[in-house]
Motif scaffolding. Structure first.
Motif, PDB file in Angstrom:
ATOM      1  N   VAL A 281       0.822  -1.224   0.000  1.00 44.15           N
ATOM      2  CA  VAL A 281       0.000   0.000   0.000  1.00 44.15           C
ATOM      3  C   VAL A 281       0.852   1.269   0.000  1.00 44.15           C
ATOM      4  O   VAL A 281       0.355   2.359  -0.263  1.00 44.15           O
ATOM      5  CB  VAL A 281      -0.998   0.020   1.184  1.00 44.15           C
ATOM      6  N   GLY A 282       2.137   1.104   0.317  1.00 44.45           N
ATOM      7  CA  GLY A 282       3.004   2.277   0.292  1.00 44.45           C
ATOM      8  C   GLY A 282       4.442   1.858   0.065  1.00 44.45           C
ATOM      9  O   GLY A 282       4.811   0.696   0.306  1.00 44.45           O
ATOM     10  N   HIS A 283       5.230   2.813  -0.423  1.00 45.66           N
ATOM     11  CA  HIS A 283       6.627   2.496  -0.713  1.00 45.66           C
ATOM     12  C   HIS A 283       7.423   3.778  -0.566  1.00 45.66           C
ATOM     13  O   HIS A 283       7.069   4.797  -1.148  1.00 45.66           O
ATOM     14  CB  HIS A 283       6.738   1.954  -2.151  1.00 45.66           C
ATOM     15  N   ILE A 284       8.486   3.730   0.243  1.00 46.61           N
ATOM     16  CA  ILE A 284       9.300   4.939   0.434  1.00 46.61           C
ATOM     17  C   ILE A 284      10.737   4.666   0.010  1.00 46.61           C
ATOM     18  O   ILE A 284      11.236   3.547   0.144  1.00 46.61           O
ATOM     19  CB  ILE A 284       9.221   5.457   1.898  1.00 46.61           C
ATOM     20  N   PHE A 285      11.362   5.712  -0.513  1.00 52.88           N
ATOM     21  CA  PHE A 285      12.696   5.575  -1.100  1.00 52.88           C
ATOM     22  C   PHE A 285      13.597   6.720  -0.649  1.00 52.88           C
ATOM     23  O   PHE A 285      13.172   7.873  -0.619  1.00 52.88           O
ATOM     24  CB  PHE A 285      12.652   5.696  -2.626  1.00 52.88           C
ATOM     25  N   TYR A 286      14.843   6.391  -0.342  1.00 53.25           N
ATOM     26  CA  TYR A 286      15.868   7.419  -0.188  1.00 53.25           C
ATOM     27  C   TYR A 286      16.859   7.166  -1.315  1.00 53.25           C
ATOM     28  O   TYR A 286      17.475   6.102  -1.359  1.00 53.25           O
ATOM     29  CB  TYR A 286      16.541   7.303   1.183  1.00 53.25           C
ATOM     30  N   PHE A 287      16.959   8.106  -2.246  1.00 49.57           N
ATOM     31  CA  PHE A 287      17.857   7.875  -3.377  1.00 49.57           C
ATOM     32  C   PHE A 287      18.918   8.958  -3.535  1.00 49.57           C
ATOM     33  O   PHE A 287      19.597   9.029  -4.559  1.00 49.57           O
ATOM     34  CB  PHE A 287      17.078   7.678  -4.679  1.00 49.57           C
ATOM     35  N   GLY A 288      19.052   9.820  -2.507  1.00 47.68           N
ATOM     36  CA  GLY A 288      20.153  10.783  -2.527  1.00 47.68           C
ATOM     37  C   GLY A 288      20.096  11.737  -3.703  1.00 47.68           C
ATOM     38  O   GLY A 288      19.119  12.444  -3.889  1.00 47.68           O
ATOM     39  N   THR A 289      21.140  11.696  -4.530  1.00 46.21           N
ATOM     40  CA  THR A 289      21.282  12.705  -5.592  1.00 46.21           C
ATOM     41  C   THR A 289      20.979  12.138  -6.984  1.00 46.21           C
ATOM     42  O   THR A 289      21.364  12.717  -7.987  1.00 46.21           O
ATOM     43  CB  THR A 289      22.715  13.266  -5.575  1.00 46.21           C
ATOM     44  N   LYS A 290      20.278  11.002  -7.026  1.00 45.86           N
ATOM     45  CA  LYS A 290      20.016  10.351  -8.317  1.00 45.86           C
ATOM     46  C   LYS A 290      19.363  11.279  -9.348  1.00 45.86           C
ATOM     47  O   LYS A 290      19.650  11.200 -10.540  1.00 45.86           O
ATOM     48  CB  LYS A 290      19.151   9.105  -8.117  1.00 45.86           C
ATOM     49  N   TYR A 291      18.465  12.145  -8.915  1.00 43.49           N
ATOM     50  CA  TYR A 291      17.797  13.065  -9.862  1.00 43.49           C
ATOM     51  C   TYR A 291      18.396  14.467  -9.824  1.00 43.49           C
ATOM     52  O   TYR A 291      18.408  15.163 -10.828  1.00 43.49           O
ATOM     53  CB  TYR A 291      16.288  13.127  -9.588  1.00 43.49           C
ATOM     54  N   SER A 292      18.859  14.875  -8.633  1.00 49.86           N
ATOM     55  CA  SER A 292      19.341  16.255  -8.520  1.00 49.86           C
ATOM     56  C   SER A 292      20.623  16.470  -9.326  1.00 49.86           C
ATOM     57  O   SER A 292      20.819  17.544  -9.894  1.00 49.86           O
ATOM     58  CB  SER A 292      19.551  16.631  -7.054  1.00 49.86           C
ATOM     59  N   VAL A 293      21.469  15.443  -9.428  1.00 49.24           N
ATOM     60  CA  VAL A 293      22.707  15.615 -10.198  1.00 49.24           C
ATOM     61  C   VAL A 293      22.415  15.772 -11.698  1.00 49.24           C
ATOM     62  O   VAL A 293      22.756  16.797 -12.286  1.00 49.24           O
ATOM     63  CB  VAL A 293      23.731  14.488  -9.898  1.00 49.24           C
ATOM     64  N   PRO A 294      21.721  14.814 -12.333  1.00 49.60           N
ATOM     65  CA  PRO A 294      21.479  15.004 -13.769  1.00 49.60           C
ATOM     66  C   PRO A 294      20.611  16.226 -14.080  1.00 49.60           C
ATOM     67  O   PRO A 294      20.761  16.832 -15.137  1.00 49.60           O
ATOM     68  CB  PRO A 294      20.778  13.709 -14.200  1.00 49.60           C
ATOM     69  N   LEU A 295      19.700  16.585 -13.184  1.00 46.46           N
ATOM     70  CA  LEU A 295      18.849  17.740 -13.457  1.00 46.46           C
ATOM     71  C   LEU A 295      19.464  19.054 -12.957  1.00 46.46           C
ATOM     72  O   LEU A 295      18.859  20.110 -13.090  1.00 46.46           O
ATOM     73  CB  LEU A 295      17.443  17.547 -12.858  1.00 46.46           C
TER      74      LEU A 295
END
Ligand code: 5CA
Length: 437
Positions: A281-295
């Motif tokens: 019913v829910g899913h949480i993620f810590y992904f650090g800089t995976k999106y902030s670096v390329p964007l």
């Protein structure tokens, strides 16, 4: 609401296309209708439940300090090219071209979109942390949409995104959501077990799925037997305090999804291990800089140096929860809504519509309850008592009041508790007072 006026297309027979009980009951109770594979219309009764579920999710997000926004369903492909996910996400993405031949997509999730908003707006660590959420329809062109709203192609998700200047801050944001999720599901009367999970196409290496144990669950899950007797309280905890001890406490008992469970290295003995099916019913993620670096989502840190944002994302399947609640709350006669999400809190049945005195008394009662703010579904139809009882049980309102000529002569009304089946004749005024209180 008067049932004689309500749009409630009940089905007497079990629809053959429905394989699991929640799908069957949602169709039979007139909550949803299929439009095409994995895409549904929500009818009045179903929409009321969806809105109540959404509201609990919203209240717990707000309590945690997250702020509500609303991003579009349609996103530009360019953003997904920037992150590299346009190709990675593959066939699940519904791709669209507008009249100028620009590539767009119907969002399956919003990491890129929200990072784009934040990179243009937040320039300094002083403006952090931020946590933004929205409750919006998503589209994933699932290979096998099935089980009604449980695995849809179009579905309603609450998703939020946390932004911090460093890893310690990001972990605190993760812990906040961990707590908010436990509270959210507990308020719905659901026992959601947080399990170490794989991160799939969202990415990162810290992730928990919140699983409800149910025979009809799509995935195999593993947990310590002690979980079965654990009462997951909707604890009131200060979100600004150090949440690490809380997080450690609730992750100390073993619980893992299929992809994360390794029989050889499982830390608990096999007799202590429960293998079950789970609904995520829910899913949480810590992904650090995976999106902030390329964007290029950078902020000035305390020493003036530019650093990429530390991010996490957090999802709740709002429409899936409606089906899940039914999987967890039903009997042979139909749905049994927990009070916190029931579409109406009370069903009022007038057994003898043709009897003028019965009708006057039932109408008066309906008026009184309504003006006291009780949500009532009033069965004022000219139907047999059997049909009325069956309909009321099927749609599963927590309590029923049943008024007939015999009771009326004695000044009483029958109260029926849907979950326990308990019945009791009550003086009419007492019955009203009970629900108004
Ligand atoms: N971006 C992340 C977190 S915001 C994300 O998309 N996570 S997710 O893929 O795990 O989805 C979040 C939740 O949406 C899931 O836990 C599940 O409850 C729900 N969900 C996912 N796919 C579907 C689907 N096809 N039908 C119904 N609900 C779904």
């Amino acid at each position: 609401m008067r049932l004689s006026e309500y749009f409630l297309p009940l089905l007497r027979e079990n629809p053959s296309e429905a394989q699991i009980v929640s799908h069957r009951l949602m169709l039979r109770a007139g909550m949803i209708r299929q439009s095409s594979a994995g895409i549904y219309s929500w009818l009045p009764l179903g929409l009321r439940v969806l809105k109540r579920v959404e509201q609990i999710v919203r209240e717990e997000q707000d309590r945690s300090g997250a702020q509500e926004i609303l991003m579009p369903t349609i996103q530009p492909a360019e953003l997904w090219r920037e992150s590299g996910r346009y190709d990675d996400y593959g066939k699940e993405t519904l791709r669209i071209r507008d009249r100028h031949d620009r590539e767009m997509l119907y969002g399956p999730t919003n990491e890129e979109q929200v990072t784009d908003i934040v990179r243009g707006a937040i320039k300094s660590y002083r403006d952090l942390p931020k946590n933004l959420y929205h409750i919006q329809w998503k589209f994933r062109d699932e290979v096998r949409p099935r089980f009604g709203v449980m695995r849809g192609r179009e579905f309603l998700m609450k998703d939020n995104y946390s932004f911090d200047v460093d890893a310690a801050g990001a972990k605190h944001s993760y812990n906040k959501m961990f707590l908010a999720y436990l509270r959210t599901f507990a308020r719905m009367g659901l026992k959601a077990i947080p399990m170490r999970a794989d991160t799939g196409p969202i990415g990162g290496d810290l992730s928990h799925e919140f699983q409800i144990l149910a025979e009809t669950g799509e995935s195999e899950v593993f947990c310590d037997r002690a979980w079965l007797n654990t009462d997951i309280l909707a604890e009131e905890v200060d979100y600004d305090s150090d949440l690490e001890p809380f997080f450690r406490h609730w992750t100390s008992l073993y619980a893992a999804t299929d992809e994360m469970h390794k029989p050889d290295t499982c830390p608990i003995p096999s007799e202590q291990l429960v293998t079950a099916r789970g609904i995520e019913v829910g899913h949480i993620f810590y992904f650090g800089t995976k999106y902030s670096v390329p964007l290029g989502a950078l902020v000035a840190g305390p020493d003036g140096e530019m650093v990429p944002l530390e991010m996490g994302s957090y999802g709740i399947g709002v429409s899936r929860l409606v089906g899940t609640l039914i999987e967890a709350n039903h009997d042979d006669n139909g749905i049994i809504w927990p009070d916190s999400v029931a579409p109406f809190s009370l069903g009022l049945i007038n057994l003898r519509v043709a009897d003028a005195r019965c009708r006057a008394a039932a109408d008066a009662l309906y008026g009184k309850l309504r003006s006291a703010g009780v949500t009532v579904l009033y069965d004022d139809r000219d139907e047999s008592p059997g049909a009325k009882f069956a309909a009321m049980d099927l749609i599963g309102l927590p309590d029923q009041l049943i008024l007939g000529p015999r009771g009326l002569a004695a000044g009483t009304i029958e109260w029926k508790h849907r979950r326990s089946g308990a019945r009791q004749d009550l003086p009419i005024d007492t019955a009203v007072a009970r629900f108004v209180a």
